[in-house]
Motif scaffolding. Sequence first.
Motif, PDB file in Angstrom:
ATOM      1  N   SER A  58       0.727 -53.010  15.842  1.00 39.98           N
ATOM      2  CA  SER A  58       0.538 -54.400  16.004  1.00 39.98           C
ATOM      3  C   SER A  58       1.674 -54.993  16.628  1.00 39.98           C
ATOM      4  O   SER A  58       1.496 -56.064  17.136  1.00 39.98           O
ATOM      5  N   PHE A  59       2.692 -54.658  16.726  1.00 44.32           N
ATOM      6  CA  PHE A  59       3.915 -55.075  17.420  1.00 44.32           C
ATOM      7  C   PHE A  59       3.496 -55.643  18.856  1.00 44.32           C
ATOM      8  O   PHE A  59       4.052 -56.377  19.406  1.00 44.32           O
ATOM      9  N   ASP A  60       2.865 -54.524  19.467  1.00 45.90           N
ATOM     10  CA  ASP A  60       2.260 -54.586  20.814  1.00 45.90           C
ATOM     11  C   ASP A  60       1.137 -53.551  21.019  1.00 45.90           C
ATOM     12  O   ASP A  60       1.531 -52.640  21.441  1.00 45.90           O
ATOM     13  N   SER A  61       0.013 -53.914  20.626  1.00 44.06           N
ATOM     14  CA  SER A  61      -1.172 -53.009  20.583  1.00 44.06           C
ATOM     15  C   SER A  61      -1.422 -52.325  21.927  1.00 44.06           C
ATOM     16  O   SER A  61      -2.076 -51.403  22.156  1.00 44.06           O
ATOM     17  N   GLU A  62      -1.113 -53.148  23.052  1.00 43.41           N
ATOM     18  CA  GLU A  62      -1.519 -52.687  24.391  1.00 43.41           C
ATOM     19  C   GLU A  62      -0.450 -51.843  24.848  1.00 43.41           C
ATOM     20  O   GLU A  62      -0.895 -50.966  25.524  1.00 43.41           O
ATOM     21  N   ARG A  63       0.727 -51.920  24.480  1.00 41.66           N
ATOM     22  CA  ARG A  63       1.604 -51.089  24.995  1.00 41.66           C
ATOM     23  C   ARG A  63       1.980 -49.565  24.179  1.00 41.66           C
ATOM     24  O   ARG A  63       2.165 -48.516  24.661  1.00 41.66           O
ATOM     25  N   TYR A  64       1.256 -49.648  22.801  1.00 39.37           N
ATOM     26  CA  TYR A  64       1.751 -48.538  21.792  1.00 39.37           C
ATOM     27  C   TYR A  64       0.475 -48.268  21.225  1.00 39.37           C
ATOM     28  O   TYR A  64      -0.038 -48.299  20.027  1.00 39.37           O
ATOM     29  N   TRP A 124       6.627 -47.132  19.682  1.00 37.63           N
ATOM     30  CA  TRP A 124       7.910 -47.864  19.741  1.00 37.63           C
ATOM     31  C   TRP A 124       9.060 -47.211  19.702  1.00 37.63           C
ATOM     32  O   TRP A 124      10.043 -47.600  20.225  1.00 37.63           O
ATOM     33  N   GLU A 127      10.112 -45.398  22.809  1.00 36.77           N
ATOM     34  CA  GLU A 127      10.703 -46.065  23.906  1.00 36.77           C
ATOM     35  C   GLU A 127      12.040 -46.660  23.733  1.00 36.77           C
ATOM     36  O   GLU A 127      12.806 -46.766  24.524  1.00 36.77           O
TER      37      GLU A 127
END
Length: 306
Positions: A58-64, A124, A127
């Motif tokens: 949920s921190f960045d659902s598109e990226r992770y 995350w 990265e």
Amino acid sequence: MSTSNTFPIGTFGQPWGDEEKAQWLATTSIKRSYKDDVITKIDALKDRFDVTQYGALSFDSERYPQFGIRSRDFDASKPTILITGGVHGYETSGVHGALKFLDTEALGFTEHFNFVVAPCVSPWGYETINRWNPRAVDPNRSFVENSPAEESANVMAFVKGLGIDIFCHIDLHETTDTDESEFRPALAARDGKEYEEDVIPDGFYLVGDSDMPNTEFQTAIIDEVRKVTHIAPPDDNGNIIGAPIEQEGVINYPTKTLGLCSGFTNCQYGTTTEVYPDSPKVTDEECNDAQVAAIRGALNYLIAHQ
């Protein structure tokens, strides 16, 4: 063993609150690409394996997004092997060792086993080259009911949703110099505790389950890995990272009690690998190969003892 009280975030003796965790998060940065390094390799496996996105952070659902990879033509009569990597995202060979095994050796074992692989549980962390998640939670202490880490909760839900028994779980990790220089001091500061310095072992070792040690199984893995890299010796007290050795290169933890990844299923065989990538004796690729060798040693043992 000496102790240290200094860490740049927080007040000594006081656990972190939201403000300190936000300060810590602000110190992190993107250092490599999950998409370029990992997702591209997962995509390259789609011609041979079934790939499923089982979650996203949920921190960045598109990226992770989080991916699970399964062998095709699951056969209920075969035992199922679960392989996890990147529970601690900074432990690089855990991720790439899992992917290399799928690419180079897994199909040779599908006569005997089904495979379920989650190669990068914490994207995350991958990265940012970090042990924790963005909320300063360690995913590998969070494989418990009502997990505080969505990385852990998502992969547990994925495996549970398959509705199959896990026969063997191999969780791929590393022990790095930054464990001692960065992550353990941060842990002590986060929890408001004194930091006790320890020694990073130079070499490969395993963490078995003290409730299910499977001694010969662990020996078979060590014997296969020693063909690729050196096995960690104990320290002067006969320990590896503070735990007494059970045999060469093997310590045991109560994995379920500690909420470790290798303990979240009711598997009959389980182990956690620990590669040492900072040794001058090894290359990055040899670290990946050590992870593959650990899986291979485990599988050959299981075939011989079925």
